[in-house]
Write a protein that holds these residues in place. Structure first.
Motif, short mmCIF file in Angstrom:
data_model
loop_
_atom_site.label_atom_id
_atom_site.label_comp_id
_atom_site.label_asym_id
_atom_site.label_seq_id
_atom_site.Cartn_x
_atom_site.Cartn_y
_atom_site.Cartn_z
N ASP A 14 0.83 -1.21 0.00
CA ASP A 14 0.00 0.00 0.00
C ASP A 14 0.87 1.26 0.00
O ASP A 14 0.59 2.21 -0.74
CB ASP A 14 -0.92 0.04 1.22
N ARG A 15 1.90 1.28 0.83
CA ARG A 15 2.79 2.45 0.89
C ARG A 15 3.53 2.64 -0.43
O ARG A 15 3.66 3.77 -0.92
CB ARG A 15 3.78 2.32 2.04
N ALA A 16 4.00 1.54 -1.00
CA ALA A 16 4.69 1.63 -2.29
C ALA A 16 3.72 2.10 -3.38
O ALA A 16 4.08 2.94 -4.21
CB ALA A 16 5.28 0.28 -2.66
N ARG A 17 2.50 1.58 -3.37
CA ARG A 17 1.48 2.00 -4.34
C ARG A 17 1.29 3.50 -4.29
O ARG A 17 1.29 4.18 -5.31
CB ARG A 17 0.16 1.29 -4.05
N ASP A 18 1.17 4.05 -3.09
CA ASP A 18 0.93 5.48 -2.96
C ASP A 18 2.12 6.30 -3.46
O ASP A 18 1.93 7.34 -4.09
CB ASP A 18 0.61 5.83 -1.51
N LEU A 19 3.32 5.82 -3.20
CA LEU A 19 4.51 6.52 -3.67
C LEU A 19 4.60 6.46 -5.19
O LEU A 19 4.82 7.48 -5.86
CB LEU A 19 5.77 5.91 -3.03
N PHE A 20 4.41 5.28 -5.77
CA PHE A 20 4.42 5.14 -7.22
C PHE A 20 3.29 5.95 -7.86
O PHE A 20 3.47 6.57 -8.91
CB PHE A 20 4.25 3.67 -7.63
N GLY A 24 5.13 8.26 -9.99
CA GLY A 24 5.35 7.49 -11.21
C GLY A 24 6.48 6.50 -11.05
O GLY A 24 7.19 6.49 -10.04
N TRP A 25 6.65 5.67 -12.07
CA TRP A 25 7.69 4.64 -12.02
C TRP A 25 9.07 5.28 -12.05
O TRP A 25 9.91 4.99 -11.20
CB TRP A 25 7.50 3.67 -13.18
N ALA A 26 9.32 6.15 -13.02
CA ALA A 26 10.66 6.75 -13.17
C ALA A 26 10.97 7.71 -12.03
O ALA A 26 12.13 7.86 -11.64
CB ALA A 26 10.76 7.47 -14.51
N GLY A 27 9.96 8.35 -11.49
CA GLY A 27 10.17 9.33 -10.43
C GLY A 27 10.37 8.72 -9.05
O GLY A 27 10.59 9.46 -8.07
N THR A 28 10.29 7.42 -8.95
CA THR A 28 10.46 6.73 -7.68
C THR A 28 11.73 5.88 -7.74
O THR A 28 11.80 4.92 -8.50
CB THR A 28 9.24 5.82 -7.38
N ALA A 53 9.05 -5.58 -9.81
CA ALA A 53 8.17 -6.57 -9.18
C ALA A 53 7.25 -5.90 -8.16
O ALA A 53 6.07 -6.22 -8.09
CB ALA A 53 9.00 -7.67 -8.52
N LEU A 54 7.80 -4.96 -7.39
CA LEU A 54 6.98 -4.25 -6.42
C LEU A 54 5.97 -3.35 -7.13
O LEU A 54 4.81 -3.26 -6.71
CB LEU A 54 7.86 -3.44 -5.47
N PHE A 55 6.39 -2.70 -8.21
CA PHE A 55 5.47 -1.85 -8.96
C PHE A 55 4.31 -2.68 -9.50
O PHE A 55 3.15 -2.26 -9.45
CB PHE A 55 6.20 -1.15 -10.10
#
Length: 190
Positions: A14-20, A24-28, A53-55
């Motif tokens: 959930d935390r990773a989802r919010d950050l992505f 975005g993918w490149a911005g993380t 994989a996390l994305f």
């Protein structure tokens, strides 16, 4: 014997989802993820394998949560009312890190690079479109909308409207709530 992880995997996703979703993918970066998840590189790789994989897990979580909300809305209010309420619900989520759809943001960001995650985002968008089509078909069966319309065509147009609404909600000076109301009102004329 391997140690049992001392974290909640779903909460980390959930935390990773919010950050992505926000960056975005490149911005993380991996460093961003390690900081947000409070994990060291070795623990990160052991838990998720890679950033991609996390994305992918984050995309899946985002998509399944959206489908679950839509299905719950339809079970509570019926198909046409769910379709009318969904646009406003999509832009009024105060806890969302962004108004724009994470799936469409991913598709736009990664499709030009032919990144496999763009394909994953597209598959999730197609599943959501299919759910919209099923709701339009149910609404036709209930007599709420005219049976002469193709539910798949209605679903594509509806999804396009909702995705556009979500982008508009990110813009300054745009009354996204009024647009959501227009989308809902348009369904009454079917």
């Amino acid at each position: 014997m391997p140690r049992k992880p001392n974290y909640d995997r779903n909460e980390l996703i959930d935390r990773a989802r919010d950050l992505f979703w926000q960056r975005g993918w490149a911005g993380t970066s991996l460093k961003d993820l390690e900081a947000a998840l409070q994990m060291k590189p070795g623990s990160f790789y052991a838990a998720f394998g890679s950033k991609d994989a996390l994305f992918e897990l984050a995309l899946k979580k985002y998509a399944s949560d959206g489908l679950e909300r839509l299905i719950a809305l339809a079970q509570e209010h019926g198909p046409i009312k769910a379709l009318q309420r969904f646009p406003a619900m999509a832009i009024r989520n105060k806890s969302a890190p962004a108004k724009a759809c994470m799936l469409s943001k991913t598709l736009l960001e990664l499709q030009a690079h032919r990144h496999p995650l763009a394909h994953e985002a597209n598959l999730h968008l197609l599943r959501m479109e299919q759910q919209f089509a099923e709701l339009f078909q149910q609404a036709q069966s209930d007599g709420a909308i005219d049976g002469s319309h193709d539910p798949r065509t209605l679903a594509r147009r509806y999804q396009s409207d909702v995705l556009g609404l979500r982008v508009s909600a990110e813009r300054d000076g745009v009354d996204a709530n009024a647009i959501a109301a227009e989308i809902a009102e348009g369904l009454t004329r079917l």
